[in-house]
Write a protein that holds these residues in place. Structure first.
Motif, mmCIF file in Angstrom:
data_model
loop_
_atom_site.group_PDB
_atom_site.id
_atom_site.type_symbol
_atom_site.label_atom_id
_atom_site.label_comp_id
_atom_site.label_asym_id
_atom_site.label_seq_id
_atom_site.Cartn_x
_atom_site.Cartn_y
_atom_site.Cartn_z
ATOM 1 N N ALA A 1 -3.917 -11.712 32.168
ATOM 2 C CA ALA A 1 -3.327 -10.414 31.792
ATOM 3 C C ALA A 1 -3.528 -10.112 30.311
ATOM 4 O O ALA A 1 -2.857 -9.240 29.764
ATOM 5 N N SER A 2 -4.449 -10.812 29.669
ATOM 6 C CA SER A 2 -4.642 -10.649 28.226
ATOM 7 C C SER A 2 -5.142 -9.250 27.857
ATOM 8 O O SER A 2 -4.923 -8.779 26.753
ATOM 9 N N GLY A 3 -5.835 -8.586 28.781
ATOM 10 C CA GLY A 3 -6.345 -7.243 28.492
ATOM 11 C C GLY A 3 -5.429 -6.132 28.952
ATOM 12 O O GLY A 3 -5.866 -4.975 29.059
ATOM 13 N N PHE A 4 -4.163 -6.463 29.221
ATOM 14 C CA PHE A 4 -3.221 -5.479 29.756
ATOM 15 C C PHE A 4 -3.097 -4.255 28.851
ATOM 16 O O PHE A 4 -3.213 -3.120 29.307
ATOM 17 N N VAL A 5 -2.874 -4.488 27.559
ATOM 18 C CA VAL A 5 -2.650 -3.376 26.632
ATOM 19 C C VAL A 5 -3.908 -2.516 26.519
ATOM 20 O O VAL A 5 -3.837 -1.287 26.573
ATOM 21 N N PHE A 6 -5.070 -3.158 26.390
ATOM 22 C CA PHE A 6 -6.314 -2.409 26.207
ATOM 23 C C PHE A 6 -6.638 -1.546 27.423
ATOM 24 O O PHE A 6 -6.879 -0.338 27.289
ATOM 25 N N PHE A 7 -6.619 -2.160 28.611
ATOM 26 C CA PHE A 7 -7.014 -1.421 29.815
ATOM 27 C C PHE A 7 -5.969 -0.360 30.191
ATOM 28 O O PHE A 7 -6.328 0.730 30.648
ATOM 29 N N SER A 8 -4.693 -0.670 29.994
ATOM 30 C CA SER A 8 -3.652 0.322 30.280
ATOM 31 C C SER A 8 -3.785 1.520 29.353
ATOM 32 O O SER A 8 -3.690 2.673 29.783
ATOM 33 N N SER A 9 -4.017 1.252 28.068
ATOM 34 C CA SER A 9 -4.174 2.340 27.096
ATOM 35 C C SER A 9 -5.437 3.142 27.383
ATOM 36 O O SER A 9 -5.443 4.377 27.283
ATOM 37 N N LEU A 10 -6.525 2.429 27.755
ATOM 38 C CA LEU A 10 -7.790 3.114 28.048
ATOM 39 C C LEU A 10 -7.642 4.033 29.263
ATOM 40 O O LEU A 10 -8.087 5.194 29.234
ATOM 41 N N LEU A 11 -7.023 3.529 30.331
ATOM 42 C CA LEU A 11 -6.831 4.348 31.531
ATOM 43 C C LEU A 11 -5.922 5.541 31.241
ATOM 44 O O LEU A 11 -6.166 6.653 31.729
ATOM 45 N N PHE A 12 -4.890 5.322 30.449
ATOM 46 C CA PHE A 12 -3.990 6.426 30.093
ATOM 47 C C PHE A 12 -4.734 7.481 29.289
ATOM 48 O O PHE A 12 -4.569 8.690 29.525
ATOM 49 N N LEU A 13 -5.567 7.039 28.346
ATOM 50 C CA LEU A 13 -6.340 7.987 27.536
ATOM 51 C C LEU A 13 -7.329 8.768 28.393
ATOM 52 O O LEU A 13 -7.454 9.997 28.245
ATOM 53 N N ILE A 14 -8.020 8.087 29.314
ATOM 54 C CA ILE A 14 -8.958 8.774 30.207
ATOM 55 C C ILE A 14 -8.214 9.792 31.070
ATOM 56 O O ILE A 14 -8.687 10.920 31.279
ATOM 57 N N GLY A 15 -7.039 9.395 31.565
ATOM 58 C CA GLY A 15 -6.228 10.315 32.366
ATOM 59 C C GLY A 15 -5.781 11.523 31.571
ATOM 60 O O GLY A 15 -5.800 12.655 32.068
ATOM 61 N N ILE A 16 -5.386 11.300 30.324
ATOM 62 C CA ILE A 16 -4.982 12.400 29.448
ATOM 63 C C ILE A 16 -6.145 13.371 29.228
ATOM 64 O O ILE A 16 -5.992 14.598 29.324
ATOM 65 N N MET A 17 -7.322 12.831 28.948
ATOM 66 C CA MET A 17 -8.494 13.673 28.703
ATOM 67 C C MET A 17 -8.882 14.437 29.963
ATOM 68 O O MET A 17 -9.221 15.622 29.907
ATOM 69 N N PHE A 18 -8.843 13.758 31.120
ATOM 70 C CA PHE A 18 -9.189 14.426 32.369
ATOM 71 C C PHE A 18 -8.182 15.535 32.691
ATOM 72 O O PHE A 18 -8.561 16.634 33.119
ATOM 73 N N GLY A 19 -6.903 15.245 32.478
ATOM 74 C CA GLY A 19 -5.879 16.255 32.731
ATOM 75 C C GLY A 19 -5.997 17.438 31.798
ATOM 76 O O GLY A 19 -5.827 18.595 32.204
ATOM 77 N N TYR A 20 -6.314 17.158 30.521
ATOM 78 C CA TYR A 20 -6.361 18.230 29.527
ATOM 79 C C TYR A 20 -7.607 19.099 29.672
ATOM 80 O O TYR A 20 -7.535 20.323 29.552
ATOM 81 N N PHE A 21 -8.760 18.475 29.915
ATOM 82 C CA PHE A 21 -10.015 19.229 29.944
ATOM 83 C C PHE A 21 -10.402 19.727 31.339
ATOM 84 O O PHE A 21 -11.249 20.617 31.441
ATOM 85 N N ILE A 22 -9.826 19.177 32.392
ATOM 86 C CA ILE A 22 -10.206 19.593 33.744
ATOM 87 C C ILE A 22 -9.039 20.257 34.479
ATOM 88 O O ILE A 22 -9.087 21.449 34.818
ATOM 89 N N ILE A 23 -7.988 19.496 34.714
ATOM 90 C CA ILE A 23 -6.883 20.004 35.534
ATOM 91 C C ILE A 23 -6.140 21.136 34.833
ATOM 92 O O ILE A 23 -5.854 22.183 35.435
ATOM 93 N N CYS A 24 -5.808 20.931 33.568
ATOM 94 C CA CYS A 24 -4.991 21.917 32.843
ATOM 95 C C CYS A 24 -5.670 23.288 32.742
ATOM 96 O O CYS A 24 -5.062 24.299 33.116
ATOM 97 N N PRO A 25 -6.909 23.406 32.266
ATOM 98 C CA PRO A 25 -7.520 24.745 32.170
ATOM 99 C C PRO A 25 -7.728 25.420 33.514
ATOM 100 O O PRO A 25 -7.549 26.637 33.637
ATOM 101 N N LEU A 26 -8.104 24.646 34.557
ATOM 102 C CA LEU A 26 -8.295 25.243 35.875
ATOM 103 C C LEU A 26 -6.983 25.786 36.421
ATOM 104 O O LEU A 26 -6.935 26.876 37.012
ATOM 105 N N SER A 27 -5.903 25.028 36.232
ATOM 106 C CA SER A 27 -4.600 25.470 36.726
ATOM 107 C C SER A 27 -4.092 26.669 35.952
ATOM 108 O O SER A 27 -3.568 27.630 36.532
#
Length: 296
Positions: A148-174
């Motif tokens: 579980a040593s990469g927990f912080v890195f991968f969790s933060s990376l997935l959260f950042l990707i989700g934020i970017m996807f939500g902001y640039f794709i889901i949010c403007p379309l909605s």
């Protein structure tokens, strides 16, 4: 008789000592958790204060970006229409109707406070995850810490990707669909700034949380709660749930937009199955050595 009473008294004292030791251990953990939470809160406060300095950029460029026809997403959509005319001219968005107003005396002041706080929370997530890792790390064994040593890195990376996807794709379309949708030409779309900010934050942060699915599956698989066999057997139900989520998040009438949102969720689900299967293989190797355990 007196000896029995003395033994009972000694036994009661020992039992009470064990209970006190357990209670002290529990309160010690609470005290440690309190320190981690206070440090996380301090980081969020510092980022929030810094957000006030850059507020013009945060509000005019970031928050109000999906309301601007020159937003990156809309420009890319128009380029796709130019390259593939079969998509239809309606896919190229050049106007975002709907007027945004403030209806409360302290509305704009509250807007600034809320948007800065949400900025602090979003950018503070990696540090919050780091403090969470520091809290649970002492309770893990060496193998668990290593895995579980990469927990912080991968969790933060997935959260950042989700934020970017939500902001640039889901949010403007909605936002484009909701601001332009009308049941009658007699009704003019006028939205409060609180409603707009709430929609942007909900869609963006909500997508960031959804993208943490592989991390959640990883944790559940470690505890044996989730298995790849169960996830494969439930794939058809997961597809239905994902399509429902995509339909709710993007309330648009066209299937293309819904599939744009649903496709990454399908990928996340398949990635979660791969992660769960990887953990199961490691457990089988530890239990059976080189012999493969019988599959369910």
């Amino acid at each position: 008789m007196s000896d029995n009473k003395a033994q009972d008294l000694i036994g009661a004292i020992k039992e009470k000592g064990k209970k006190l030791e357990a209670e002290m251990s529990f309160f010690d953990h609470i005290d440690v958790l309190r320190k981690h939470l206070l440090r996380s809160l301090l980081v969020i406060v510092l980022i929030t204060i810094g957000a006030f300095y850059f507020y013009d950029f945060i509000f005019n460029t970031v928050i109000m970006g999906p309301k601007d026809p020159n937003f990156w997403t809309y420009r890319m959509m128009c380029k796709l229409v130019a390259a593939y005319p079969s998509l239809g001219t309606e896919f190229c968005i050049t106007e975002i109707k709907g007027k945004i107003i403030n209806t409360e005396m302290a509305g704009q002041f509250t807007l600034q406070i809320n948007s800065c706080v949400m900025t602090g929370v979003i950018f503070g997530v990696p540090y919050i995850l780091f403090e969470l890792w520091l809290f649970i790390k002492p309770a893990l064994h060496d193998k668990e810490r290593k895995s579980a040593s990469g927990f912080v890195f991968f969790s933060s990376l997935l959260f950042l990707i989700g934020i970017m996807f939500g902001y640039f794709i889901i949010c403007p379309l909605s936002i484009n669909f909701l601001t332009n949708f009308s049941v009658s030409p007699m009704i003019e779309n006028t939205f409060t700034i609180d409603s707009y900010l709430s929609s942007v934050m909900t869609l963006t942060i909500g997508t960031g949380i959804i993208f943490e699915l592989p991390v959640l599956i990883y944790i559940l698989s470690l505890f044996g709660i989730m298995t790849p066999a169960f996830m494969r057997a439930s794939r058809r139900y997961a597809i239905v749930i994902i399509l429902i989520i995509a339909a709710i998040v993007t309330p648009t009438p066209d299937m293309v937009t819904m599939m744009v949102v649903a496709f990454p969720l399908f990928i996340l689900y398949e990635l979660s199955i791969f992660i769960s299967a990887s953990i199961e293989r490691k457990k089988n190797k530890e239990l059976y050595g080189t012999v493969k355990a019988p599959s369910n």
